[in-house]
Design a protein around this motif. Structure first.
Motif, PDB file in Angstrom:
ATOM      1  N   ILE A  13       0.812  -1.226   0.000  1.00 50.98           N
ATOM      2  CA  ILE A  13       0.000   0.000   0.000  1.00 50.98           C
ATOM      3  C   ILE A  13       0.838   1.265   0.000  1.00 50.98           C
ATOM      4  O   ILE A  13       0.363   2.311  -0.457  1.00 50.98           O
ATOM      5  CB  ILE A  13      -1.053   0.023   1.135  1.00 50.98           C
ATOM      6  N   THR A  14       2.101   1.191   0.479  1.00 48.46           N
ATOM      7  CA  THR A  14       2.943   2.388   0.360  1.00 48.46           C
ATOM      8  C   THR A  14       3.333   2.621  -1.096  1.00 48.46           C
ATOM      9  O   THR A  14       3.608   3.747  -1.497  1.00 48.46           O
ATOM     10  CB  THR A  14       4.209   2.279   1.242  1.00 48.46           C
ATOM     11  N   ASN A  15       3.359   1.556  -1.913  1.00 52.21           N
ATOM     12  CA  ASN A  15       3.636   1.689  -3.349  1.00 52.21           C
ATOM     13  C   ASN A  15       2.375   1.879  -4.178  1.00 52.21           C
ATOM     14  O   ASN A  15       2.437   2.005  -5.395  1.00 52.21           O
ATOM     15  CB  ASN A  15       4.377   0.444  -3.865  1.00 52.21           C
ATOM     16  N   LEU A  16       1.229   1.888  -3.503  1.00 53.12           N
ATOM     17  CA  LEU A  16      -0.053   1.935  -4.211  1.00 53.12           C
ATOM     18  C   LEU A  16      -0.362   3.366  -4.638  1.00 53.12           C
ATOM     19  O   LEU A  16      -0.356   4.284  -3.811  1.00 53.12           O
ATOM     20  CB  LEU A  16      -1.154   1.414  -3.284  1.00 53.12           C
ATOM     21  N   ASN A  17      -0.615   3.566  -5.908  1.00 50.01           N
ATOM     22  CA  ASN A  17      -1.006   4.893  -6.403  1.00 50.01           C
ATOM     23  C   ASN A  17      -2.525   4.958  -6.441  1.00 50.01           C
ATOM     24  O   ASN A  17      -3.145   4.953  -7.493  1.00 50.01           O
ATOM     25  CB  ASN A  17      -0.408   5.151  -7.785  1.00 50.01           C
ATOM     26  N   GLY A  18      -3.130   4.993  -5.271  1.00 50.56           N
ATOM     27  CA  GLY A  18      -4.585   4.991  -5.198  1.00 50.56           C
ATOM     28  C   GLY A  18      -5.034   4.506  -3.837  1.00 50.56           C
ATOM     29  O   GLY A  18      -4.244   4.286  -2.923  1.00 50.56           O
ATOM     30  N   LEU A  19      -6.334   4.298  -3.711  1.00 46.10           N
ATOM     31  CA  LEU A  19      -6.942   3.975  -2.427  1.00 46.10           C
ATOM     32  C   LEU A  19      -7.301   2.501  -2.299  1.00 46.10           C
ATOM     33  O   LEU A  19      -7.389   1.976  -1.192  1.00 46.10           O
ATOM     34  CB  LEU A  19      -8.196   4.851  -2.255  1.00 46.10           C
ATOM     35  N   PHE A  20      -7.509   1.813  -3.418  1.00 41.89           N
ATOM     36  CA  PHE A  20      -8.031   0.449  -3.390  1.00 41.89           C
ATOM     37  C   PHE A  20      -6.940  -0.570  -3.730  1.00 41.89           C
ATOM     38  O   PHE A  20      -6.215  -0.417  -4.711  1.00 41.89           O
ATOM     39  CB  PHE A  20      -9.203   0.305  -4.367  1.00 41.89           C
ATOM     40  N   LEU A  21      -6.876  -1.617  -2.906  1.00 41.88           N
ATOM     41  CA  LEU A  21      -5.915  -2.702  -3.117  1.00 41.88           C
ATOM     42  C   LEU A  21      -6.621  -3.861  -3.816  1.00 41.88           C
ATOM     43  O   LEU A  21      -7.511  -4.491  -3.244  1.00 41.88           O
ATOM     44  CB  LEU A  21      -5.342  -3.162  -1.772  1.00 41.88           C
ATOM     45  N   PHE A  22      -6.228  -4.123  -5.063  1.00 42.66           N
ATOM     46  CA  PHE A  22      -6.846  -5.175  -5.863  1.00 42.66           C
ATOM     47  C   PHE A  22      -5.983  -6.428  -5.957  1.00 42.66           C
ATOM     48  O   PHE A  22      -6.451  -7.482  -6.382  1.00 42.66           O
ATOM     49  CB  PHE A  22      -7.130  -4.678  -7.288  1.00 42.66           C
ATOM     50  N   ASP A  23      -4.705  -6.302  -5.610  1.00 41.77           N
ATOM     51  CA  ASP A  23      -3.783  -7.431  -5.754  1.00 41.77           C
ATOM     52  C   ASP A  23      -2.649  -7.254  -4.761  1.00 41.77           C
ATOM     53  O   ASP A  23      -2.455  -6.164  -4.203  1.00 41.77           O
ATOM     54  CB  ASP A  23      -3.246  -7.489  -7.187  1.00 41.77           C
ATOM     55  N   THR A  24      -1.887  -8.306  -4.533  1.00 42.96           N
ATOM     56  CA  THR A  24      -0.738  -8.246  -3.627  1.00 42.96           C
ATOM     57  C   THR A  24       0.490  -8.808  -4.324  1.00 42.96           C
ATOM     58  O   THR A  24       0.382  -9.626  -5.245  1.00 42.96           O
ATOM     59  CB  THR A  24      -1.004  -9.045  -2.340  1.00 42.96           C
ATOM     60  N   GLU A  25       1.654  -8.363  -3.865  1.00 44.36           N
ATOM     61  CA  GLU A  25       2.907  -8.819  -4.465  1.00 44.36           C
ATOM     62  C   GLU A  25       3.126 -10.303  -4.217  1.00 44.36           C
ATOM     63  O   GLU A  25       3.650 -11.007  -5.072  1.00 44.36           O
ATOM     64  CB  GLU A  25       4.069  -8.010  -3.887  1.00 44.36           C
ATOM     65  N   PHE A  40     -16.930   7.812  -3.040  1.00 44.49           N
ATOM     66  CA  PHE A  40     -16.002   6.688  -2.902  1.00 44.49           C
ATOM     67  C   PHE A  40     -16.279   5.596  -3.939  1.00 44.49           C
ATOM     68  O   PHE A  40     -15.346   4.951  -4.416  1.00 44.49           O
ATOM     69  CB  PHE A  40     -16.072   6.119  -1.484  1.00 44.49           C
ATOM     70  N   GLU A  41     -17.543   5.414  -4.289  1.00 48.49           N
ATOM     71  CA  GLU A  41     -17.853   4.425  -5.329  1.00 48.49           C
ATOM     72  C   GLU A  41     -17.300   4.876  -6.678  1.00 48.49           C
ATOM     73  O   GLU A  41     -16.788   4.059  -7.462  1.00 48.49           O
ATOM     74  CB  GLU A  41     -19.361   4.207  -5.419  1.00 48.49           C
ATOM     75  N   LYS A  42     -17.360   6.179  -6.951  1.00 47.97           N
ATOM     76  CA  LYS A  42     -16.777   6.696  -8.183  1.00 47.97           C
ATOM     77  C   LYS A  42     -15.264   6.504  -8.188  1.00 47.97           C
ATOM     78  O   LYS A  42     -14.662   6.141  -9.206  1.00 47.97           O
ATOM     79  CB  LYS A  42     -17.119   8.189  -8.332  1.00 47.97           C
ATOM     80  N   ILE A  43     -14.619   6.729  -7.039  1.00 44.30           N
ATOM     81  CA  ILE A  43     -13.181   6.483  -6.933  1.00 44.30           C
ATOM     82  C   ILE A  43     -12.872   5.013  -7.215  1.00 44.30           C
ATOM     83  O   ILE A  43     -11.912   4.685  -7.924  1.00 44.30           O
ATOM     84  CB  ILE A  43     -12.667   6.884  -5.531  1.00 44.30           C
ATOM     85  N   ARG A  44     -13.695   4.115  -6.668  1.00 42.11           N
ATOM     86  CA  ARG A  44     -13.480   2.681  -6.876  1.00 42.11           C
ATOM     87  C   ARG A  44     -13.617   2.306  -8.352  1.00 42.11           C
ATOM     88  O   ARG A  44     -12.778   1.583  -8.906  1.00 42.11           O
ATOM     89  CB  ARG A  44     -14.472   1.868  -6.045  1.00 42.11           C
ATOM     90  N   LEU A  45     -14.667   2.816  -8.996  1.00 45.50           N
ATOM     91  CA  LEU A  45     -14.886   2.512 -10.415  1.00 45.50           C
ATOM     92  C   LEU A  45     -13.763   3.104 -11.280  1.00 45.50           C
ATOM     93  O   LEU A  45     -13.305   2.468 -12.231  1.00 45.50           O
ATOM     94  CB  LEU A  45     -16.248   3.038 -10.864  1.00 45.50           C
ATOM     95  N   ASN A  46     -13.329   4.324 -10.949  1.00 48.72           N
ATOM     96  CA  ASN A  46     -12.188   4.913 -11.659  1.00 48.72           C
ATOM     97  C   ASN A  46     -10.935   4.053 -11.484  1.00 48.72           C
ATOM     98  O   ASN A  46     -10.151   3.870 -12.426  1.00 48.72           O
ATOM     99  CB  ASN A  46     -11.902   6.318 -11.133  1.00 48.72           C
ATOM    100  N   SER A  47     -10.745   3.520 -10.277  1.00 45.95           N
ATOM    101  CA  SER A  47      -9.566   2.696  -9.996  1.00 45.95           C
ATOM    102  C   SER A  47      -9.584   1.409 -10.813  1.00 45.95           C
ATOM    103  O   SER A  47      -8.540   0.945 -11.285  1.00 45.95           O
ATOM    104  CB  SER A  47      -9.493   2.372  -8.503  1.00 45.95           C
ATOM    105  N   ILE A  48     -10.767   0.836 -10.991  1.00 50.04           N
ATOM    106  CA  ILE A  48     -10.899  -0.361 -11.835  1.00 50.04           C
ATOM    107  C   ILE A  48     -10.545  -0.020 -13.281  1.00 50.04           C
ATOM    108  O   ILE A  48      -9.838  -0.776 -13.959  1.00 50.04           O
ATOM    109  CB  ILE A  48     -12.325  -0.935 -11.731  1.00 50.04           C
TER     110      ILE A  48
END
Length: 406
Positions: free
Chosen positions: A250-262, A373-381
């Protein structure tokens, strides 16, 4: 492909320039929080661009004493020591007129009549995966200029360079637009939270005091868990089907939502973690090194010992808890301690004081901010889809496997 030229970086129409490492290199007491010239540190050059959250500057007098390493527009910055291959493009959108590189970087300056500056940027984006192969040193990897110059590339004619760069930059521009939309939406949500739930020390003139709020602890509103790391030397615990996260995700995440992990773990690995698999929708906060990075997990995920895992199972939504933490991060940090690195314990985190909001007020607040927040999530997808398309196209376009009509 006959018109494409195969060459090494050292023979390409570009100049690779080191920073000034001589007697005039700035000492620690010559850096300032605001001055004439931005002096880059590794924190300012990330994998795909500049990051100006923490900046250090030198004076104009100091700048003029340095010989090499000052950026011109359309230069690239490439990190060559420690983290090798981070890359930033000094285009017209960068808000600093005077920038210098430090001793762990080089700048790359193209000849614009032979090498399109934006195409040059995508050459180095394409080469990022190869930089580790060419770097030397185990304790601190390095990529000397002499070794960088030996890296082979393919160079199409200038017109095709511009066309390829146009395709890739259109995707990057859309990604950047969505990121900026997300930052705006989040800033709006934070401002609304402060307006509704953060009171100054005094009431404004004519403002009536609200009914007294019930005081509680953060642990009264949510379930807080911690995790662990299965033994890394045991292969039976790793490379399985379950997502496992460390704060690096999450420190390398450019956004708010975590969709995957290393990294992922097996069922045996998961059995080593007392908190098990946190449900999708959980809020994650790094509890050490650093304290306070936040993300919403969009997947079921197991956490390591560097997290406070926040499960919103007591009637309070994750968006409210997230905004409360953002507004009260100074208090979170004040509860952290440690000599090697700062850390907040699970018990200290659970004991944070919080004013428990009125349910009707909460419901009205969520009716306003949840769609943001839902718009942020959809944008992140959408960002993830565009990044995948760009990363698929990049090697095909740079190798000539896919051609662009000129």
């Amino acid at each position: 492909m006959s018109e494409w030229k195969e060459c090494k970086l050292g023979d390409a129409p570009l100049e690779i320039i080191d920073g000034d490492r001589g007697k005039n290199y700035p000492s620690q007491d010559e850096f300032f929080s605001s001055e004439h010239t931005l002096f880059l540190s590794t924190k300012n050059v990330r994998k795909t661009g500049f990051d100006f959250q923490e900046c250090q500057f030198i004076t104009k007098d100091k700048d003029e004493k340095l010989r090499k390493g000052k950026l011109s527009r359309n230069d690239l910055v490439v990190t060559t020591r420690g983290t090798v291959g981070n890359l930033a493009f000094y285009n017209k959108n960068i808000p600093f007129e005077n920038i210098r590189i430090n001793s762990g970087m080089v700048l790359v300056r193209p000849e614009p009549n032979k090498l399109n500056p934006l195409f040059n940027y995508y050459i180095f984006r394409f080469l990022q995966s190869d930089f580790e192969t060419f770097s030397t040193g185990s304790a601190q990897p390095q990529l000397p200029i002499r070794d960088m110059k030996e890296i082979p590339i393919l160079l199409p004619p200038l017109a095709e360079q511009k066309a390829i760069a146009g395709v890739l930059s259109a995707l990057d521009d859309k990604i950047d637009l969505l990121h900026r939309q997300n930052k705006t939406l989040e800033a709006m949500a934070e401002a609304l939270f402060r307006q509704w739930f953060v009171r100054g020390p005094e009431l404004a003139e004519g403002e009536e005091a609200e009914e007294s709020l019930e005081e509680g602890k953060l642990g009264d509103l949510v379930t807080i868990v911690s995790g662990t790391t299965p033994k890394t030397e045991n292969p039976e615990f790793w490379n399985g089907e379950y997502h496992w996260t460390s704060p690096r995700d999450i420190t390398n995440l450019n956004g708010l939502f975590l969709f995957d992990t290393e990294r992922k773990i097996t069922k045996l690995g998961l059995d080593q973690i007392g908190s098990g698999l946190l449900p999708a929708g959980s809020l994650l906060m790094s509890s050490r090194a650093p304290v306070g990075a936040l993300a919403f997990a969009e997947i079921p995920v197991a956490i390591n010992q560097g997290y406070a895992g926040i499960i919103c199972d007591k009637g309070y939504k994750r968006e409210f808890i997230y905004l409360w933490l953002k507004a009260n991060m100074d208090m979170v940090h004040s509860y952290a301690n440690g000599s090697t690195f700062q850390e907040i314990s699970k018990s200290a985190f659970k004991s944070l004081d919080i004013s428990i909001p009125d349910p009707k007020k909460m419901a009205t607040f969520h009716s306003i901010i949840d769609n943001k927040f839902e718009k942020i999530r959809l944008n992140s997808i959408q960002i993830r889809s565009l990044e995948k398309l760009r990363d698929t196209l990049l090697p095909k376009l740079m190798s000539g496997e896919v051609r662009v009509e000129v």
